[in-house]
Structures are given as C-alpha cells and as structure tokens.
Design a protein around this motif. Structure first.
Motif, mmCIF file in Angstrom:
data_model
loop_
_atom_site.group_PDB
_atom_site.id
_atom_site.type_symbol
_atom_site.label_atom_id
_atom_site.label_comp_id
_atom_site.label_asym_id
_atom_site.label_seq_id
_atom_site.Cartn_x
_atom_site.Cartn_y
_atom_site.Cartn_z
ATOM 1 N N ALA A 248 47.254 -36.908 -4.420
ATOM 2 C CA ALA A 248 46.135 -35.491 -5.302
ATOM 3 C C ALA A 248 47.026 -34.560 -5.406
ATOM 4 O O ALA A 248 46.598 -33.741 -6.601
ATOM 5 C CB ALA A 248 44.760 -35.652 -4.300
ATOM 6 N N GLU A 249 47.162 -33.836 -4.303
ATOM 7 C CA GLU A 249 47.376 -32.577 -4.561
ATOM 8 C C GLU A 249 49.149 -32.313 -5.458
ATOM 9 O O GLU A 249 48.877 -31.719 -6.557
ATOM 10 C CB GLU A 249 48.015 -31.930 -2.878
ATOM 11 N N LYS A 250 49.869 -33.500 -5.530
ATOM 12 C CA LYS A 250 51.184 -33.493 -6.431
ATOM 13 C C LYS A 250 51.187 -33.684 -7.795
ATOM 14 O O LYS A 250 52.138 -33.197 -7.960
ATOM 15 C CB LYS A 250 52.298 -33.975 -5.485
ATOM 16 N N ILE A 251 49.508 -34.243 -8.000
ATOM 17 C CA ILE A 251 50.015 -33.961 -9.299
ATOM 18 C C ILE A 251 48.969 -33.278 -9.914
ATOM 19 O O ILE A 251 48.196 -33.935 -11.144
ATOM 20 C CB ILE A 251 49.230 -35.603 -9.725
ATOM 21 N N GLY A 252 47.901 -32.269 -9.192
ATOM 22 C CA GLY A 252 47.338 -31.106 -10.007
ATOM 23 C C GLY A 252 48.066 -30.338 -10.860
ATOM 24 O O GLY A 252 48.940 -30.321 -10.585
ATOM 25 N N ASP A 253 47.182 -30.184 -11.707
ATOM 26 C CA ASP A 253 47.508 -29.173 -12.762
ATOM 27 C C ASP A 253 48.673 -27.951 -12.965
ATOM 28 O O ASP A 253 49.551 -27.943 -13.080
ATOM 29 C CB ASP A 253 46.858 -28.833 -14.163
ATOM 30 N N VAL A 265 48.543 -22.163 -16.523
ATOM 31 C CA VAL A 265 47.849 -21.509 -17.404
ATOM 32 C C VAL A 265 46.417 -22.479 -17.579
ATOM 33 O O VAL A 265 46.560 -23.576 -17.573
ATOM 34 C CB VAL A 265 48.823 -21.742 -18.976
ATOM 35 N N PRO A 266 45.280 -22.174 -16.868
ATOM 36 C CA PRO A 266 44.325 -22.901 -16.287
ATOM 37 C C PRO A 266 44.091 -23.499 -17.769
ATOM 38 O O PRO A 266 43.252 -24.622 -17.765
ATOM 39 C CB PRO A 266 43.274 -22.656 -15.977
ATOM 40 N N ASP A 267 43.994 -22.320 -19.317
ATOM 41 C CA ASP A 267 43.600 -23.449 -20.070
ATOM 42 C C ASP A 267 44.099 -24.129 -20.939
ATOM 43 O O ASP A 267 43.062 -25.509 -21.597
ATOM 44 C CB ASP A 267 43.238 -22.295 -21.363
ATOM 45 N N SER A 268 45.392 -25.328 -20.103
ATOM 46 C CA SER A 268 45.671 -25.778 -20.617
ATOM 47 C C SER A 268 45.960 -27.182 -19.869
ATOM 48 O O SER A 268 46.269 -28.230 -20.035
ATOM 49 C CB SER A 268 47.387 -26.027 -20.665
ATOM 50 N N PHE A 269 44.940 -27.166 -18.346
ATOM 51 C CA PHE A 269 45.032 -28.280 -17.854
ATOM 52 C C PHE A 269 44.177 -29.283 -18.139
ATOM 53 O O PHE A 269 43.053 -29.185 -18.522
ATOM 54 C CB PHE A 269 44.138 -27.578 -16.636
ATOM 55 N N THR A 270 44.547 -30.316 -17.958
ATOM 56 C CA THR A 270 44.079 -31.312 -18.639
ATOM 57 C C THR A 270 43.452 -32.894 -17.730
ATOM 58 O O THR A 270 42.586 -33.382 -17.515
ATOM 59 C CB THR A 270 45.065 -32.647 -19.998
ATOM 60 N N HIS A 271 43.729 -32.530 -16.144
ATOM 61 C CA HIS A 271 43.369 -33.455 -15.043
ATOM 62 C C HIS A 271 43.296 -33.314 -14.128
ATOM 63 O O HIS A 271 42.552 -33.614 -13.145
ATOM 64 C CB HIS A 271 44.598 -34.094 -14.530
ATOM 65 N N GLY A 272 42.802 -31.419 -13.971
ATOM 66 C CA GLY A 272 42.336 -30.533 -12.938
ATOM 67 C C GLY A 272 43.661 -30.369 -11.619
ATOM 68 O O GLY A 272 44.999 -30.587 -11.491
#
Length: 301
Positions: A248-253, A265-272
């Motif tokens: 979960a850590e290594k696939i965080g945006d 770029v938080p606005d581009s996050f799609t998975h969290g």
C-alpha cells in the motif's frame, strides 16, 4: 500465507499460451515505475467504460484450462490465483446475502502479453485491472515478479522462482486480487456507475478526488476480505499484514510521484496517498465490516 490445499475457484480462465490476442509479450521491466504502479490496482473506471468493447465474444471463447506444457511455476501461480479468488467468493457471497442481494462472482483471466477484454485490449503494461464491461479481473502473472523485483514489495532474496510464490510477497499478491474484486463489488452495488456519472459532470480535479475515494474503498474491501478469510481459515502468517502495508505504501500516489519526478501534485492523485491506502486497508481489516468502508461519506480520508 497458508493457501495450499483449500478450495479453488472454477471462475478462472487461463489464457497463457493461447486463445487470446498476442503482441509478442510486453516487458514490464522497461516501463517507467510511476506508470506501472499507477495501473497497479486497475484501470481507471471512467476509462474502462469509454474503451471499446471490441472483443467480448473472443473473451468467452478463450481456453479455460491449463496451458500446454505448463511449467511448475505457472501451475503454482494458477493454483494460487484460483485459491485467492475462491476466498473472495466465500467472503462476499454471505455478505451479499445479508444485504438481500445475490453475489455474482467475477471471472478472473490469467494471460501473457496481451488479451482481448470487454474494455479493449489488455496489456501487461496496465498491470492487474478490473473491467466492468465484462465483470472480469485481468492479471498477467508476470506482474507478480515485478512486485518482488522492480517495485521491491517484500520478499526474501536468493530463492528459487517456484518457492517465491509460497514464501515471498504472496499476501501482497493476494491483496492485489482482493482489491480488484473490490471493484467488482462496487460494480454490483452500483457504486462504480454512480462514480462514472458524477465524474462526467465534474472538473478534472473533482473527478480525480472521486477516483481516490473509489480506490480507497476497494482497499478497505480488500482488508475486509483478509479479515473474514482469516476468521474462516486462519491463513495469515506472521508478517503477512506487513506485506500488504508495504504494498500500500509503494503504490501511493505521493510515493510514486516523488520517486518518478521528485515532487508531488495532489490534484493529480487518482488512487490516494500511501498513508491513506494503508489506513483504509487497515480499517477494513480491523473491522471486517462493509459499513466501515464508506469512503464517499467520510469527511476525512
């Protein structure tokens, strides 16, 4: 993770070696890590619905048996995937009964390189994904090798390839499957359709925020699966939950963007974010309660 000797699912199609569209095999080793991991837990639902349904008939005609000249490693992967899928069936069937609904199990397709799907052509580069158009999970099992090597998700070194499936990162791999089945649960409950409609009327940033909530809910549903499966089978071993947290850590945006370009770029996050993905998996695992997985009603993720 103890998985051998238990029930396996009949809803697995093994297309490795034949029966599907082929492109000569796409190597994940040459891909940009950020792109690989962005696709790691499935194609974006909006994109899935917009992709062409070019080969639904081909999907149903593919081989459902083991490939010819199946290696020991391929057999191990097939049995592992079939066992985990069976576990998801045994978890979600009674939950849906409690909700007054019928659980229709998804099909899971194992393939190599590329294959026809109800959402267009699936390729190794996409990672495991769920297609709502044909309610099927697609996995090129070579991606599991990538988890252990390129992405560095758990795993002991210097083991034979056959033993790795049993000893290194197996629960992280099960987490991947359970997450994709979580998207299937969202489809059956009408959640995915509502998100798709809402995104059509939202800005890009708002659409991304909806996608994050959908992905985090699938993480929570995966945690719920782990909790309830362990209550039935006691399949978890020491370190298994840590594997899921590592994944979960290594696939965080935020982790992926920082690794790929040194900034986020938080606005581009799609998975969290990594923290969010870990938190919602843990919430599902701690509670085992689907009512605790309402990411859309949560004020804070």
């Amino acid at each position: 993770m103890r998985w051998k000797g238990r029930r396996t699912s009949d809803n697995v199609q093994d297309r490795r070696g034949g029966g599907a569209v082929k492109t000569g095999g796409v190597s994940v080793l040459g891909l940009v890590v950020a792109f690989v991991a962005w696709k790691f837990f499935g194609a974006d639902p909006q994109q899935a619905y917009q992709m062409t349904k070019q080969a639904t008939q081909q999907t149903s005609s593919a081989s459902q048996t083991a490939p010819e000249n199946e290696t020991a490693e391929q057999k191990e992967a097939r049995q592992f995937v079939s066992t985990v899928l069976a576990d998801t069936e045994d978890t979600w069937t009674p939950i849906f009964q409690q909700l007054g609904r019928e659980y229709k199990a998804p099909t899971l397709v194992m393939y190599s390189g590329a294959t026809a799907t109800g959402c267009g052509t699936g390729q190794s580069a996409m990672g495991p994904f769920y297609c709502p158009a044909d309610q099927t999970v697609y996995i090129d099992t070579d991606f599991f090798k990538d988890m252990r090597t390129q992405m560095g998700i758990t795993g002991e070194q210097n083991q034979t390839e056959l033993s790795r499936q049993d000893q290194a990162g197996d629960f992280a791999q099960a987490y991947v499957i359970a997450h994709e089945v979580g998207h299937h649960v969202q489809t059956l409950l009408g959640i995915s359709q509502q998100v798709t409609q809402a995104r059509q009327q939202a800005s890009e940033t708002q659409g991304n925020q909806l996608s994050v909530r959908q992905e985090l809910q699938a993480d929570c549903l995966a945690g719920l699966w782990a909790k309830q499966t362990n209550q039935r089978t006691q399949f978890l071993e020491q370190g298994d939950v840590a594997e899921a947290m590592d994944a979960a850590e290594k696939i965080g945006d935020d982790y992926l963007q920082r690794k790929a370009r040194g900034s986020v770029v938080p606005d581009s996050f799609t998975h969290g974010t990594s923290e969010q993905r870990q938190r919602w998996f843990d919430r599902g695992f701690s509670s085992g309660d689907i009512n605790q997985c309402d990411t859309f009603g949560a004020n804070s993720l």
